[in-house]
Design a protein around this motif. Sequence first.
Motif, PDB file in Angstrom:
ATOM      1  N   GLN A 212      14.495  54.424  14.406  1.00  0.00           N
ATOM      2  CA  GLN A 212      14.492  55.245  13.196  1.00  0.00           C
ATOM      3  C   GLN A 212      13.740  56.554  13.411  1.00  0.00           C
ATOM      4  O   GLN A 212      14.166  57.610  12.934  1.00  0.00           O
ATOM      5  CB  GLN A 212      13.894  54.463  12.032  1.00  0.00           C
ATOM      6  N   PHE A 213      12.632  56.495  14.114  1.00  0.00           N
ATOM      7  CA  PHE A 213      11.878  57.717  14.408  1.00  0.00           C
ATOM      8  C   PHE A 213      12.689  58.650  15.306  1.00  0.00           C
ATOM      9  O   PHE A 213      12.640  59.872  15.143  1.00  0.00           O
ATOM     10  CB  PHE A 213      10.526  57.409  15.042  1.00  0.00           C
ATOM     11  N   SER A 214      13.433  58.095  16.232  1.00  0.00           N
ATOM     12  CA  SER A 214      14.285  58.922  17.103  1.00  0.00           C
ATOM     13  C   SER A 214      15.358  59.628  16.285  1.00  0.00           C
ATOM     14  O   SER A 214      15.634  60.810  16.501  1.00  0.00           O
ATOM     15  CB  SER A 214      14.944  58.076  18.182  1.00  0.00           C
ATOM     16  N   GLN A 215      15.955  58.917  15.352  1.00  0.00           N
ATOM     17  CA  GLN A 215      16.980  59.515  14.490  1.00  0.00           C
ATOM     18  C   GLN A 215      16.397  60.591  13.593  1.00  0.00           C
ATOM     19  O   GLN A 215      17.079  61.542  13.225  1.00  0.00           O
ATOM     20  CB  GLN A 215      17.651  58.447  13.636  1.00  0.00           C
ATOM     21  N   ALA A 216      15.120  60.439  13.239  1.00  0.00           N
ATOM     22  CA  ALA A 216      14.458  61.403  12.364  1.00  0.00           C
ATOM     23  C   ALA A 216      13.823  62.550  13.152  1.00  0.00           C
ATOM     24  O   ALA A 216      13.029  63.316  12.596  1.00  0.00           O
ATOM     25  CB  ALA A 216      13.401  60.705  11.520  1.00  0.00           C
ATOM     26  N   ALA A 217      14.155  62.648  14.432  1.00  0.00           N
ATOM     27  CA  ALA A 217      13.637  63.711  15.312  1.00  0.00           C
ATOM     28  C   ALA A 217      12.112  63.676  15.392  1.00  0.00           C
ATOM     29  O   ALA A 217      11.441  64.703  15.317  1.00  0.00           O
ATOM     30  CB  ALA A 217      14.144  65.079  14.852  1.00  0.00           C
ATOM     31  N   ARG A 218      11.565  62.481  15.538  1.00  0.00           N
ATOM     32  CA  ARG A 218      10.113  62.311  15.717  1.00  0.00           C
ATOM     33  C   ARG A 218       9.880  61.558  17.019  1.00  0.00           C
ATOM     34  O   ARG A 218       9.506  60.378  17.029  1.00  0.00           O
ATOM     35  CB  ARG A 218       9.516  61.522  14.545  1.00  0.00           C
ATOM     36  N   PRO A 219      10.116  62.201  18.162  1.00  0.00           N
ATOM     37  CA  PRO A 219       9.995  61.514  19.449  1.00  0.00           C
ATOM     38  C   PRO A 219       8.580  61.024  19.752  1.00  0.00           C
ATOM     39  O   PRO A 219       8.414  60.030  20.459  1.00  0.00           O
ATOM     40  CB  PRO A 219      10.451  62.562  20.468  1.00  0.00           C
ATOM     41  N   ASP A 220       7.575  61.695  19.199  1.00  0.00           N
ATOM     42  CA  ASP A 220       6.193  61.256  19.432  1.00  0.00           C
ATOM     43  C   ASP A 220       5.948  59.883  18.829  1.00  0.00           C
ATOM     44  O   ASP A 220       5.391  58.990  19.476  1.00  0.00           O
ATOM     45  CB  ASP A 220       5.207  62.280  18.867  1.00  0.00           C
ATOM     46  N   LEU A 221       6.398  59.684  17.595  1.00  0.00           N
ATOM     47  CA  LEU A 221       6.225  58.386  16.938  1.00  0.00           C
ATOM     48  C   LEU A 221       7.153  57.332  17.543  1.00  0.00           C
ATOM     49  O   LEU A 221       6.778  56.163  17.674  1.00  0.00           O
ATOM     50  CB  LEU A 221       6.468  58.515  15.434  1.00  0.00           C
ATOM     51  N   ALA A 222       8.350  57.741  17.936  1.00  0.00           N
ATOM     52  CA  ALA A 222       9.291  56.804  18.567  1.00  0.00           C
ATOM     53  C   ALA A 222       8.721  56.294  19.879  1.00  0.00           C
ATOM     54  O   ALA A 222       8.813  55.092  20.173  1.00  0.00           O
ATOM     55  CB  ALA A 222      10.637  57.491  18.794  1.00  0.00           C
ATOM     56  N   GLU A 223       8.120  57.186  20.646  1.00  0.00           N
ATOM     57  CA  GLU A 223       7.552  56.781  21.934  1.00  0.00           C
ATOM     58  C   GLU A 223       6.374  55.821  21.743  1.00  0.00           C
ATOM     59  O   GLU A 223       6.239  54.835  22.460  1.00  0.00           O
ATOM     60  CB  GLU A 223       7.095  58.037  22.698  1.00  0.00           C
ATOM     61  N   LYS A 224       5.557  56.069  20.720  1.00  0.00           N
ATOM     62  CA  LYS A 224       4.425  55.174  20.426  1.00  0.00           C
ATOM     63  C   LYS A 224       4.922  53.779  20.063  1.00  0.00           C
ATOM     64  O   LYS A 224       4.417  52.775  20.576  1.00  0.00           O
ATOM     65  CB  LYS A 224       3.592  55.745  19.280  1.00  0.00           C
ATOM     66  N   GLU A 225       5.914  53.704  19.202  1.00  0.00           N
ATOM     67  CA  GLU A 225       6.458  52.408  18.784  1.00  0.00           C
ATOM     68  C   GLU A 225       7.096  51.683  19.969  1.00  0.00           C
ATOM     69  O   GLU A 225       6.940  50.476  20.120  1.00  0.00           O
ATOM     70  CB  GLU A 225       7.480  52.581  17.659  1.00  0.00           C
ATOM     71  N   GLN A 226       7.797  52.416  20.808  1.00  0.00           N
ATOM     72  CA  GLN A 226       8.439  51.806  21.968  1.00  0.00           C
ATOM     73  C   GLN A 226       7.398  51.295  22.961  1.00  0.00           C
ATOM     74  O   GLN A 226       7.555  50.222  23.536  1.00  0.00           O
ATOM     75  CB  GLN A 226       9.385  52.800  22.652  1.00  0.00           C
ATOM     76  N   ARG A 227       6.312  52.047  23.147  1.00  0.00           N
ATOM     77  CA  ARG A 227       5.229  51.590  24.033  1.00  0.00           C
ATOM     78  C   ARG A 227       4.628  50.293  23.512  1.00  0.00           C
ATOM     79  O   ARG A 227       4.337  49.377  24.279  1.00  0.00           O
ATOM     80  CB  ARG A 227       4.129  52.660  24.130  1.00  0.00           C
ATOM     81  N   GLU A 228       4.415  50.218  22.192  1.00  0.00           N
ATOM     82  CA  GLU A 228       3.862  48.991  21.607  1.00  0.00           C
ATOM     83  C   GLU A 228       4.829  47.826  21.793  1.00  0.00           C
ATOM     84  O   GLU A 228       4.413  46.708  22.107  1.00  0.00           O
ATOM     85  CB  GLU A 228       3.541  49.197  20.128  1.00  0.00           C
ATOM     86  N   ALA A 229       6.119  48.062  21.601  1.00  0.00           N
ATOM     87  CA  ALA A 229       7.119  47.008  21.785  1.00  0.00           C
ATOM     88  C   ALA A 229       7.127  46.527  23.226  1.00  0.00           C
ATOM     89  O   ALA A 229       7.174  45.322  23.492  1.00  0.00           O
ATOM     90  CB  ALA A 229       8.498  47.512  21.378  1.00  0.00           C
ATOM     91  N   ASP A 230       7.059  47.461  24.162  1.00  0.00           N
ATOM     92  CA  ASP A 230       7.033  47.090  25.580  1.00  0.00           C
ATOM     93  C   ASP A 230       5.775  46.295  25.910  1.00  0.00           C
ATOM     94  O   ASP A 230       5.816  45.321  26.666  1.00  0.00           O
ATOM     95  CB  ASP A 230       7.108  48.339  26.468  1.00  0.00           C
ATOM     96  N   PHE A 231       4.646  46.710  25.336  1.00  0.00           N
ATOM     97  CA  PHE A 231       3.381  46.022  25.573  1.00  0.00           C
ATOM     98  C   PHE A 231       3.448  44.592  25.038  1.00  0.00           C
ATOM     99  O   PHE A 231       3.061  43.637  25.724  1.00  0.00           O
ATOM    100  CB  PHE A 231       2.232  46.792  24.909  1.00  0.00           C
ATOM    101  N   LEU A 232       3.964  44.419  23.824  1.00  0.00           N
ATOM    102  CA  LEU A 232       4.042  43.084  23.221  1.00  0.00           C
ATOM    103  C   LEU A 232       5.030  42.186  23.953  1.00  0.00           C
ATOM    104  O   LEU A 232       4.807  40.977  24.058  1.00  0.00           O
ATOM    105  CB  LEU A 232       4.430  43.190  21.744  1.00  0.00           C
ATOM    106  N   SER A 233       6.086  42.761  24.472  1.00  0.00           N
ATOM    107  CA  SER A 233       7.104  41.940  25.130  1.00  0.00           C
ATOM    108  C   SER A 233       6.577  41.260  26.388  1.00  0.00           C
ATOM    109  O   SER A 233       7.115  40.238  26.806  1.00  0.00           O
ATOM    110  CB  SER A 233       8.344  42.765  25.442  1.00  0.00           C
ATOM    111  N   GLN A 234       5.507  41.785  26.975  1.00  0.00           N
ATOM    112  CA  GLN A 234       4.951  41.133  28.162  1.00  0.00           C
ATOM    113  C   GLN A 234       4.281  39.797  27.826  1.00  0.00           C
ATOM    114  O   GLN A 234       4.038  38.991  28.716  1.00  0.00           O
ATOM    115  CB  GLN A 234       3.983  42.054  28.894  1.00  0.00           C
ATOM    116  N   PHE A 235       4.000  39.554  26.565  1.00  0.00           N
ATOM    117  CA  PHE A 235       3.379  38.293  26.149  1.00  0.00           C
ATOM    118  C   PHE A 235       4.415  37.248  25.733  1.00  0.00           C
ATOM    119  O   PHE A 235       4.052  36.135  25.362  1.00  0.00           O
ATOM    120  CB  PHE A 235       2.408  38.524  24.980  1.00  0.00           C
TER     121      PHE A 235
END
Length: 146
Positions: free
Chosen positions: A59-82
């Motif tokens: 949703q952040f990517s669609q709203a042209a907010r790459p900074d927030l999209a990248e933060k959310e994606q980093r958190e998702a990647d971090f959580l997926s390791q568990f």
Amino acid sequence: MSIQSSIQARDTFSSTTIRSILSDVYAADKANTDNKIDSSTIVSLIRKATARRIDSAAQFSQAARPDLAEKEQREADFLSQFLPPLLPEAEIDQILRDVIPEQTSQFQGDPRRALGQVLKAFYAKVDRSSVDPNHVKRRAEALLLE
């Protein structure tokens, strides 16, 4: 990086993400007055949190907010390791093929009416946290219509 080491190292990204999950776990534990929540519930909570973050990133990517999209994606990647890996589709299909004949025998006219019983029998054999429930439902529906 372990949970304890990330908090002790004052890694704000990791510790904030972990604390948000711990908040969900504590809330679920408090809501379950009978006894403590089990590990499969915790895995489900982490899966849901990961899915929420992936959705938010899109949703952040669609709203042209790459900074927030990248933060959310980093958190998702971090959580997926568990998270433990999900059951492969072939194994899900095999278990469904085993339980479908047992459950559809009482629904001679329309096998789709047996979906609830098939899913109940499937989850009696498989831990919910090891599968994507939406995928299992789609596979069960497809196999019932074969």
